[in-house]
Motif scaffolding. Structure first.
Motif, PDB file in Angstrom:
ATOM      1  N   LEU A 416     -43.171  19.557 -65.216  1.00 13.52           N
ATOM      2  CA  LEU A 416     -43.359  18.912 -66.512  1.00 13.52           C
ATOM      3  C   LEU A 416     -42.638  19.671 -67.624  1.00 13.52           C
ATOM      4  N   ALA A 417     -42.743  21.004 -67.600  1.00 16.61           N
ATOM      5  CA  ALA A 417     -42.068  21.804 -68.617  1.00 16.61           C
ATOM      6  C   ALA A 417     -40.559  21.585 -68.562  1.00 16.61           C
ATOM      7  N   ASN A 418     -40.014  21.543 -67.349  1.00 16.45           N
ATOM      8  CA  ASN A 418     -38.585  21.322 -67.187  1.00 16.45           C
ATOM      9  C   ASN A 418     -38.169  19.962 -67.717  1.00 16.45           C
ATOM     10  N   GLN A 419     -38.918  18.924 -67.366  1.00 13.53           N
ATOM     11  CA  GLN A 419     -38.598  17.574 -67.818  1.00 13.53           C
ATOM     12  C   GLN A 419     -38.658  17.460 -69.343  1.00 13.53           C
ATOM     13  N   LEU A 420     -39.717  17.974 -69.925  1.00 11.00           N
ATOM     14  CA  LEU A 420     -39.904  17.856 -71.370  1.00 11.00           C
ATOM     15  C   LEU A 420     -38.874  18.661 -72.147  1.00 11.00           C
ATOM     16  N   GLU A 421     -38.623  19.892 -71.711  1.00 15.05           N
ATOM     17  CA  GLU A 421     -37.649  20.736 -72.408  1.00 15.05           C
ATOM     18  C   GLU A 421     -36.221  20.211 -72.247  1.00 15.05           C
ATOM     19  N   THR A 422     -35.924  19.633 -71.090  1.00 15.01           N
ATOM     20  CA  THR A 422     -34.585  19.098 -70.849  1.00 15.01           C
ATOM     21  C   THR A 422     -34.326  17.846 -71.683  1.00 15.01           C
ATOM     22  N   ASN A 423     -35.308  16.983 -71.766  1.00 19.16           N
ATOM     23  CA  ASN A 423     -35.116  15.692 -72.427  1.00 19.16           C
ATOM     24  C   ASN A 423     -35.429  15.696 -73.917  1.00 19.16           C
ATOM     25  N   LEU A 424     -36.135  16.717 -74.392  1.00 16.23           N
ATOM     26  CA  LEU A 424     -36.493  16.791 -75.808  1.00 16.23           C
ATOM     27  C   LEU A 424     -35.932  18.098 -76.384  1.00 16.23           C
ATOM     28  N   GLU A 425     -34.744  18.016 -76.960  1.00 18.56           N
ATOM     29  CA  GLU A 425     -34.064  19.201 -77.462  1.00 18.56           C
ATOM     30  C   GLU A 425     -34.857  19.866 -78.589  1.00 18.56           C
ATOM     31  N   GLY A 426     -35.018  21.182 -78.451  1.00 16.97           N
ATOM     32  CA  GLY A 426     -35.764  21.923 -79.452  1.00 16.97           C
ATOM     33  C   GLY A 426     -37.212  22.171 -79.072  1.00 16.97           C
ATOM     34  N   LEU A 427     -37.647  21.595 -77.944  1.00 15.87           N
ATOM     35  CA  LEU A 427     -39.023  21.785 -77.482  1.00 15.87           C
ATOM     36  C   LEU A 427     -39.112  22.989 -76.555  1.00 15.87           C
ATOM     37  N   SER A 428     -40.079  23.840 -76.783  1.00 17.26           N
ATOM     38  CA  SER A 428     -40.334  24.995 -75.920  1.00 17.26           C
ATOM     39  C   SER A 428     -41.765  24.903 -75.406  1.00 17.26           C
ATOM     40  N   ILE A 429     -41.926  24.909 -74.090  1.00 15.01           N
ATOM     41  CA  ILE A 429     -43.234  24.792 -73.461  1.00 15.01           C
ATOM     42  C   ILE A 429     -43.657  26.131 -72.865  1.00 15.01           C
ATOM     43  N   SER A 430     -44.836  26.599 -73.221  1.00 15.19           N
ATOM     44  CA  SER A 430     -45.434  27.757 -72.553  1.00 15.19           C
ATOM     45  C   SER A 430     -46.598  27.264 -71.722  1.00 15.19           C
ATOM     46  N   VAL A 431     -46.756  27.825 -70.542  1.00 16.93           N
ATOM     47  CA  VAL A 431     -47.790  27.360 -69.608  1.00 16.93           C
ATOM     48  C   VAL A 431     -48.955  28.340 -69.580  1.00 16.93           C
ATOM     49  N   ARG A 432     -50.157  27.811 -69.644  1.00 10.73           N
ATOM     50  CA  ARG A 432     -51.369  28.628 -69.532  1.00 10.73           C
ATOM     51  C   ARG A 432     -52.209  28.078 -68.384  1.00 10.73           C
ATOM     52  N   MET A 433     -52.444  28.910 -67.363  1.00  4.97           N
ATOM     53  CA  MET A 433     -53.210  28.479 -66.201  1.00  4.97           C
ATOM     54  C   MET A 433     -54.482  29.305 -66.101  1.00  4.97           C
ATOM     55  N   VAL A 434     -55.610  28.605 -65.985  1.00  6.26           N
ATOM     56  CA  VAL A 434     -56.915  29.269 -65.976  1.00  6.26           C
ATOM     57  C   VAL A 434     -57.794  28.636 -64.907  1.00  6.26           C
ATOM     58  N   PRO A 435     -58.880  29.304 -64.488  1.00  3.81           N
ATOM     59  CA  PRO A 435     -59.824  28.697 -63.552  1.00  3.81           C
ATOM     60  C   PRO A 435     -60.428  27.414 -64.115  1.00  3.81           C
ATOM     61  N   PHE A 436     -60.821  26.534 -63.227  1.00  3.63           N
ATOM     62  CA  PHE A 436     -61.341  25.211 -63.592  1.00  3.63           C
ATOM     63  C   PHE A 436     -62.434  25.290 -64.649  1.00  3.63           C
ATOM     64  N   GLU A 437     -63.434  26.158 -64.417  1.00  3.35           N
ATOM     65  CA  GLU A 437     -64.558  26.221 -65.344  1.00  3.35           C
ATOM     66  C   GLU A 437     -64.126  26.703 -66.729  1.00  3.35           C
ATOM     67  N   GLN A 438     -63.097  27.566 -66.779  1.00  4.37           N
ATOM     68  CA  GLN A 438     -62.593  28.026 -68.069  1.00  4.37           C
ATOM     69  C   GLN A 438     -61.839  26.911 -68.782  1.00  4.37           C
ATOM     70  N   ARG A 439     -61.100  26.113 -68.009  1.00  5.38           N
ATOM     71  CA  ARG A 439     -60.388  24.984 -68.627  1.00  5.38           C
ATOM     72  C   ARG A 439     -61.376  23.991 -69.232  1.00  5.38           C
ATOM     73  N   ILE A 440     -62.474  23.756 -68.534  1.00  7.38           N
ATOM     74  CA  ILE A 440     -63.493  22.843 -69.054  1.00  7.38           C
ATOM     75  C   ILE A 440     -64.017  23.345 -70.397  1.00  7.38           C
ATOM     76  N   GLU A 441     -64.218  24.662 -70.500  1.00  7.66           N
ATOM     77  CA  GLU A 441     -64.713  25.240 -71.742  1.00  7.66           C
ATOM     78  C   GLU A 441     -63.658  25.140 -72.851  1.00  7.66           C
ATOM     79  N   LEU A 442     -62.399  25.393 -72.521  1.00  4.00           N
ATOM     80  CA  LEU A 442     -61.321  25.276 -73.497  1.00  4.00           C
ATOM     81  C   LEU A 442     -61.176  23.831 -73.967  1.00  4.00           C
ATOM     82  N   ASP A 443     -61.330  22.914 -73.049  1.00 11.18           N
ATOM     83  CA  ASP A 443     -61.279  21.488 -73.388  1.00 11.18           C
ATOM     84  C   ASP A 443     -62.410  21.145 -74.360  1.00 11.18           C
ATOM     85  N   LYS A 444     -63.605  21.588 -74.024  1.00 11.98           N
ATOM     86  CA  LYS A 444     -64.779  21.311 -74.852  1.00 11.98           C
ATOM     87  C   LYS A 444     -64.588  21.830 -76.271  1.00 11.98           C
ATOM     88  N   ASN A 445     -63.974  23.002 -76.393  1.00  7.23           N
ATOM     89  CA  ASN A 445     -63.755  23.623 -77.706  1.00  7.23           C
ATOM     90  C   ASN A 445     -62.448  23.184 -78.359  1.00  7.23           C
TER      91      ASN A 445
END
Length: 556
Positions: A416-445
């Motif tokens: 996804l980062a490759n597709q978005l950065e390639t097709n949308l000039e000027g876009l920079s994507i950083s990836v954050r990967m976390v355990p499922f339960e932590q993502r749920i908390e980040l989503d909630k907040n």
């Protein structure tokens, strides 16, 4: 974070499997069973199923659980009013039957008198009154209580807001074995709603005895269902369920024990299956062709949608509709399902899945009628992107992409980062990967920019998918539309007893949602699996949970 074409091709060939709420496995590479079923000392086949899960269980409190993972184990260990059987047929649970008033507002459930909790106490109407009331109680701070239970029960919203006492909620016990529910308005999908976790009963004495520790370990759980937890705590990466001998229908339950271990690497799961250590394995993209002709291979499409949630509150760029529209159109979803998932998953073009809900008059599928509302179109994406950047007064945008820390998402985020950065000039994507339960908390907040997330059907109605996006409806991305809210309001109120008008209001609401570029649909999930032929009568579920094991057995 741009990748070369060579790197991308390598990525597309790497291991990947579909995200599962609770995945599992057995013997792989022969196309046959991975050995004889284990037998006990007296020669009987051991009724034990060994499975895997994709993550730890966030909560085993039915009043608080929000995810499909917890829903599986809560439904295994707790009996509600009804239980889903083969082909999702409603089977008697604690309720023997029910009556509905002519105006559709009062539901009276007649309960069986032979059901008990694992501590020997009878399961009564009071347990349903307490469980449902606790979900709505503002002190509980339940998400499902706020957005599901309180929405349908009489006075639910006022009680949840603290404006009315708990006793005014539309639930009451007429004696020990008659449970009376009064709805705020007619709810066409109420029967499918009451098999979900928020509508399970709870034993008040047990819950209050354990206080804050309730549902944090196996010994602070109380079962009245086919199985009970015998090894588990809130941080456990493995757990065990055993047959509940006190279950009212225990004679039907053949499985004596189920073991679960968290396995995030799909190759590990397939290896365990090949060694006969587990009884079901989800197949990653690079293995589908290898196992396609094997007897224990199966694939099926689920009522589960995966999409990019676009948070409009944390990143200024995502508050811009043109920027969101650009992102939605800038990645190739067909390549995602064909080359990365490679498990039968389908491209998703809206907020409601294929083959889920049909027009009550014409029989046409919801998705067929509304068509493709979010397609891959690089030229349109670039045009929207240029407009968005101009409106923002910048030529560069940085966005964080949040995902679970599984093998699947490692590859998907790179893609996804490759597709978005390639097709949308000027876009920079950083990836954050976390355990499922932590993502749920980040989503909630709402502590994210873009999130890869998914949802399964909670009940059989388009509202199950669209209700998340009403203003202050828990969409956790800051989306709000008066027109969308109006259409959903009409479907749920004025049109509640007019199936055609109600369905068509949902159709229009989805068009508004997608026209606002609120989210980026990716795919409707399919599962490619190896399943041991020794497993019989394990029923996949179209909503509420993934599988039903009450009638399951292990054979030769």
């Amino acid at each position: 974070m741009k990748l070369s074409k060579k790197t991308l091709l390598i990525m597309l060939g790497l291991l990947l499997s579909v995200f599962v709420a609770a995945c599992s496995s057995d013997d792989a590479g022969t196309g046959k069973s991975n050995g004889d079923s284990a037998k006990s000392g007296d020669g009987e086949i051991e009724q034990v199923i060994n499975l895997t899960a994709s993550a730890t269980i966030p909560s085993m409190d039915s009043a608080k659980a929000t995810d499909r993972l917890a829903a599986q184990y809560l439904n295994d260990t707790t009996e509600g009013l009804y239980r889903l059987g083969e082909n999702a047929e409603y089977m008697p649970g604690i309720a023997l039957d029910h009556e509905i008033s002519a105006d559709g507002l009062t539901w009276t459930f007649n309960l069986r008198e032979d059901a008990v909790w694992a501590n020997g106490e009878p399961v009564t109407a009071h347990d349903f009154v307490y469980g449902w009331t606790r979900a709505v109680d503002p002190v509980t701070a339940s998400v499902t209580g706020l957005y599901t239970v309180s929405e349908v029960l009489k006075n639910g919203k006022a009680v949840n807001a603290g404006e009315m006492p708990l006793g005014e909620l539309g639930v009451k016990a007429d004696g020990d074995y008659t449970f009376v529910v009064t709805l705020e308005k007619p709810v066409p999908y109420f029967e499918s709603l009451i098999v979900t976790t928020a509508f399970l009963p709870q034993n008040q004495k047990f819950v209050e005895e354990h206080g804050d520790k309730f549902a944090t370990s196996y010994d602070t759980l109380l079962s009245n269902g086919p199985f009970k937890m015998t090894e588990w705590d809130s941080t456990a990466s493995s757990w065990t369920m055993e047959k509940n001998e006190d279950y009212w229908d225990a004679d039907v339950v053949q499985i004596e024990k189920m073991t679960y271990n968290v396995v995030k690497d799909p190759q590990v799961a397939v290896d365990l299956y090949g060694k006969g250590k587990i009884d079901r394995a989800d197949i990653s993209s690079d293995l589908v062709d290898e196992y396609l002709s094997h007897d224990d291979f199966t694939a099926f499409t689920e009522n589960a949608l995966f999409y990019l949630r676009l948070n409009q509150t944390r990143n200024e760029a995502l508050a811009n509709q043109n920027v969101r529209a650009a992102i939605i159109s800038a990645f190739d979803k067909q390549a995602l399902v064909d080359k990365i998932l490679n498990n039968g998953s389908r491209v998703s073009y809206g907020a409601v899945p294929d083959n889920y809900s049909k027009h009550p008059k014409t029989g046409e599928d919801f998705r067929e009628i509304n068509g493709k509302l979010a397609e891959y179109d690089v030229e349109a994406a670039k045009a929207s992107w240029e407009k968005g950047l101009k409106e923002l007064g910048t030529d560069k945008v940085e966005i964080e992409l949040l995902a679970d820390d599984t093998e699947m998402y490692k590859i998907m985020t790179e893609y996804l980062a490759n597709q978005l950065e390639t097709n949308l000039e000027g876009l920079s994507i950083s990836v954050r990967m976390v355990p499922f339960e932590q993502r749920i908390e980040l989503d909630k907040n709402m502590d994210y920019d873009i999130e890869i997330t998914g949802a399964g059907a909670s009940y059989l109605d388009p509202y199950s998918w669209l209700n998340h996006f009403v203003t202050n409806g828990g969409n956790n991305m800051g989306y709000s539309s008066e027109k969308f809210d109006e259409l959903i309001g009409l479907a749920m109120n004025e049109y509640a007893l007019d199936p055609v008008k109600r369905f068509e209001a949902f159709l229009e609401a989805e068009k508004v949602l997608m026209g606002d570029s609120a989210l980026a649909p990716m795919y409707q999930r399919s599962k490619a699996q190896l399943i041991s032929p020794k497993l019989k009568d394990v029923y996949p579920m179209p909503f509420a949970k993934d599988y039903e094991y009450k009638w399951a057995s292990v054979t030769e």
